[in-house]
Scaffold this motif. Sequence first.
Motif, short mmCIF file in Angstrom:
data_model
loop_
_atom_site.label_atom_id
_atom_site.label_comp_id
_atom_site.label_asym_id
_atom_site.label_seq_id
_atom_site.Cartn_x
_atom_site.Cartn_y
_atom_site.Cartn_z
N LYS A 50 -2.20 3.44 -7.04
CA LYS A 50 -0.86 2.48 -6.68
C LYS A 50 -1.44 1.25 -5.64
O LYS A 50 -0.55 0.76 -4.94
CB LYS A 50 0.23 3.35 -6.14
N GLY A 51 -2.59 0.87 -5.83
CA GLY A 51 -2.94 -0.05 -5.24
C GLY A 51 -3.82 0.08 -3.96
O GLY A 51 -4.34 -0.72 -3.08
N SER A 86 -7.14 0.52 -11.30
CA SER A 86 -6.41 1.25 -10.33
C SER A 86 -6.99 2.40 -9.45
O SER A 86 -6.35 3.06 -8.68
CB SER A 86 -4.96 1.65 -10.70
#
Length: 324
Positions: A227-228, A256
């Motif tokens: 998620k980053g 990702s």
Amino acid sequence: MKALVMTPGGVAPQYVKNFPEPIAGSRDEVLISVKAASIKHLDKSRATGKHYSTKDDMQHAKVIGVDGIGLLEDGTRVYALGVTGMIAEKAIVEKSKLITVPEGLDDATAAALPNAVAGSVMALRISAGMKNGETVLINGATGFTGKMAVQIAKYYGARKVIVTGRNEKSLQSLLSLGADAIVPIRQDDKSFVEQIKKLHAETPIDVILDYLWGHTAELILGSLKGKGAFTHRTRFVSIGSLAGNEIQLSSEMLRSLNLQLSGSGLGSWTKDEMQKLIKEILPEMFQLAADNKLKVNTVTVNLQDIEKVWDMEVSDGKRLVVII
């Protein structure tokens, strides 16, 4: 000689009693008397010309079988890769690709083991570079090669082995072979993904051996998606495609997570890696099996009866072996 032969345009191989005996074409080749040869997905796909190594190469009648156990002229029992097909009374093999079979290891077990070793050890040690103490997930572990992979991953020092599979009974049996956690495929996608996510959070997955590809591979990759933030590095190795030959893999997915995606198969190994398999890995695994440190289950059939069972699905992670 007696042999199992696929003819051009044939839909199934035929048992032939008078197929021409092969002749060695060089000093690097030798004729052996074959005693046992296993039947694998590789043999079946090559027999029909569907495997990538046999595309457009089905113009002549051919003996089936890529490898097997046989006797040299002096009686030495060896495992060999065939220059000619191995499900026959005689076969030509390369002298440089012979492995002496240890005493105490029966022909059927010795014939069944090498393909599973190649389909697990080469992925673990060569493609993934597995290290002692890592966590390994095996997708599709209830087949013969998957069961070998569980045992071999533990032998190489895996901290934790997670397995997936459709057959609930076979999946449970993997716990006795060294598996630490099981994830049934026969559940809804959301539950499957949540279970993988939970296990990954507890002990991050370092290596994935995938024998299925298709939808389950998509779900597993999706469960690792980041998620980053920084993600754990995972090496995903594709070995088979029993659940489909294609998947959807987005660019976003690759960006990702810290993912190494590779394959393990005939075309992916170097000559040096193939020599390592022949000279080091297989002899070690043969000895482990001879010492009863690897559990190998086989179903045997005599050569003259092979037509009757060619399409038989062998259950419970066993390997079909032809006795010659």
